[in-house]
Scaffold this motif. Structure first.
Motif, short mmCIF file in Angstrom:
data_model
loop_
_atom_site.label_atom_id
_atom_site.label_comp_id
_atom_site.label_asym_id
_atom_site.label_seq_id
_atom_site.Cartn_x
_atom_site.Cartn_y
_atom_site.Cartn_z
N MET A 2 0.84 -1.20 0.00
CA MET A 2 0.00 0.00 0.00
C MET A 2 0.87 1.25 0.00
SD MET A 2 -3.04 -1.10 2.66
CE MET A 2 -2.43 -0.01 3.85
N GLU A 3 0.44 2.25 -0.74
CA GLU A 3 1.11 3.54 -0.73
C GLU A 3 0.29 4.49 0.12
OE1 GLU A 3 2.49 5.24 -4.35
OE2 GLU A 3 2.74 3.27 -5.27
N LEU A 4 0.68 4.69 1.37
CA LEU A 4 -0.05 5.56 2.29
C LEU A 4 0.50 6.97 2.19
CD1 LEU A 4 -0.12 3.17 5.36
CD2 LEU A 4 -1.88 3.49 3.63
N LYS A 5 -0.41 7.94 2.04
CA LYS A 5 0.00 9.33 1.90
C LYS A 5 -0.83 10.20 2.83
CE LYS A 5 1.33 8.77 -2.89
NZ LYS A 5 1.16 9.23 -4.25
N ALA A 6 -0.24 11.29 3.31
CA ALA A 6 -0.95 12.25 4.14
C ALA A 6 -0.45 13.64 3.80
CB ALA A 6 -0.70 11.96 5.62
N CYS A 7 -1.33 14.63 3.88
CA CYS A 7 -0.98 16.02 3.60
C CYS A 7 -0.41 16.65 4.86
CB CYS A 7 -2.21 16.78 3.13
SG CYS A 7 -1.85 18.49 2.73
N LYS A 8 0.82 17.14 4.81
CA LYS A 8 1.46 17.75 5.98
C LYS A 8 1.11 19.23 6.14
CE LYS A 8 5.56 14.83 5.87
NZ LYS A 8 7.01 14.82 5.77
N ASP A 9 0.58 19.87 5.09
CA ASP A 9 0.36 21.31 5.11
C ASP A 9 -1.01 21.71 5.64
OD1 ASP A 9 2.88 21.60 4.01
OD2 ASP A 9 2.12 21.50 1.97
N SER A 10 -1.87 20.77 5.96
CA SER A 10 -3.22 21.11 6.42
C SER A 10 -3.30 21.07 7.94
CB SER A 10 -4.22 20.12 5.82
OG SER A 10 -3.97 18.83 6.30
N LEU A 11 -4.48 21.40 8.47
CA LEU A 11 -4.71 21.32 9.91
C LEU A 11 -4.64 19.86 10.35
CD1 LEU A 11 -7.68 23.81 10.27
CD2 LEU A 11 -5.30 24.20 10.88
N ALA A 12 -4.22 19.64 11.57
CA ALA A 12 -4.05 18.28 12.07
C ALA A 12 -5.39 17.63 12.36
CB ALA A 12 -3.20 18.30 13.34
N VAL A 13 -5.50 16.36 12.00
CA VAL A 13 -6.65 15.52 12.31
C VAL A 13 -6.09 14.23 12.88
CG1 VAL A 13 -8.61 14.26 11.36
CG2 VAL A 13 -8.01 16.48 10.43
N GLY A 14 -6.66 13.78 13.99
CA GLY A 14 -6.13 12.56 14.59
C GLY A 14 -7.05 11.99 15.63
N SER A 15 -6.53 11.05 16.40
CA SER A 15 -7.29 10.37 17.44
C SER A 15 -6.55 10.48 18.77
CB SER A 15 -7.44 8.89 17.10
OG SER A 15 -8.15 8.74 15.91
N ILE A 16 -7.32 10.70 19.83
CA ILE A 16 -6.75 10.70 21.17
C ILE A 16 -6.82 9.27 21.69
CG2 ILE A 16 -7.00 11.53 23.53
CD1 ILE A 16 -8.06 14.13 22.37
N LEU A 17 -5.66 8.68 21.97
CA LEU A 17 -5.59 7.30 22.41
C LEU A 17 -5.86 7.17 23.91
CD1 LEU A 17 -2.46 6.18 20.38
CD2 LEU A 17 -4.86 5.97 19.76
N GLU A 18 -5.31 8.08 24.68
CA GLU A 18 -5.54 8.09 26.13
C GLU A 18 -5.34 9.50 26.66
OE1 GLU A 18 -2.74 5.74 28.34
OE2 GLU A 18 -1.03 6.57 27.30
N ALA A 19 -5.97 9.78 27.79
CA ALA A 19 -5.82 11.10 28.42
C ALA A 19 -5.85 10.91 29.92
CB ALA A 19 -6.95 12.02 27.98
N ARG A 20 -5.11 11.77 30.62
CA ARG A 20 -5.07 11.71 32.08
C ARG A 20 -4.76 13.10 32.63
NH1 ARG A 20 0.47 11.24 33.86
NH2 ARG A 20 1.82 10.86 32.09
N LEU A 21 -4.93 13.26 33.92
CA LEU A 21 -4.66 14.53 34.59
C LEU A 21 -3.48 14.33 35.53
CD1 LEU A 21 -5.56 17.43 34.95
CD2 LEU A 21 -7.10 16.67 36.74
N ASP A 22 -2.41 15.06 35.29
CA ASP A 22 -1.21 15.00 36.12
C ASP A 22 -1.21 16.19 37.06
OD1 ASP A 22 1.90 15.76 36.43
OD2 ASP A 22 1.71 13.61 36.06
N LYS A 23 -0.82 15.97 38.31
CA LYS A 23 -0.83 17.07 39.30
C LYS A 23 0.14 18.19 38.91
CE LYS A 23 -2.33 14.72 43.47
NZ LYS A 23 -1.99 14.40 44.86
N ALA A 24 1.29 17.84 38.39
CA ALA A 24 2.31 18.85 38.08
C ALA A 24 2.12 19.47 36.69
CB ALA A 24 3.70 18.22 38.16
N MET A 25 1.71 18.67 35.70
CA MET A 25 1.68 19.14 34.32
C MET A 25 0.28 19.49 33.82
SD MET A 25 4.46 16.56 32.67
CE MET A 25 4.42 17.35 31.09
N GLY A 26 -0.76 19.06 34.50
CA GLY A 26 -2.13 19.32 34.05
C GLY A 26 -2.61 18.21 33.14
N PRO A 27 -3.54 18.51 32.24
CA PRO A 27 -4.06 17.48 31.34
C PRO A 27 -3.01 16.99 30.35
CG PRO A 27 -5.39 19.48 31.23
CD PRO A 27 -4.22 19.78 32.07
N ILE A 28 -2.91 15.67 30.18
CA ILE A 28 -1.96 15.06 29.27
C ILE A 28 -2.72 14.09 28.38
CG2 ILE A 28 0.07 13.57 29.08
CD1 ILE A 28 0.94 14.60 31.80
#
Length: 69
Positions: A2-28
């Motif tokens: 397969m020839e997979l291609k993506a446009c680097k010049d556009s706005l980012a589109v993606g998926s959030i795999l996991e999220a957590r809240l860190d006391k020192a850094m905030g939302p991650i």
């Protein structure tokens, strides 16, 4: 093969795999960018939640300025 291609010049589109809240850094979140480029100071929208990218690191913990597909 397969020839997979993506446009680097556009706005980012993606998926959030996991999220957590860190006391020192905030939302991650672990994000998989599918299309476009995600940069520091970009805004992120996921459902009804919004946020601003303050810092990004790669899988080794090194700071990065942008994330591409």
């Amino acid at each position: 093969m397969m020839e997979l291609k993506a446009c680097k010049d556009s706005l980012a589109v993606g998926s959030i795999l996991e999220a957590r809240l860190d006391k020192a850094m905030g939302p991650i979140a672990t994000v998989l960018v599918k299309d476009g480029t995600l940069k520091i100071k970009d805004y992120v929208v996921s459902g009804t939640t919004t946020g601003k990218i303050r810092a990004m690191t790669d899988c080794l913990g090194k700071k990065v300025a942008k994330a591409e597909p």
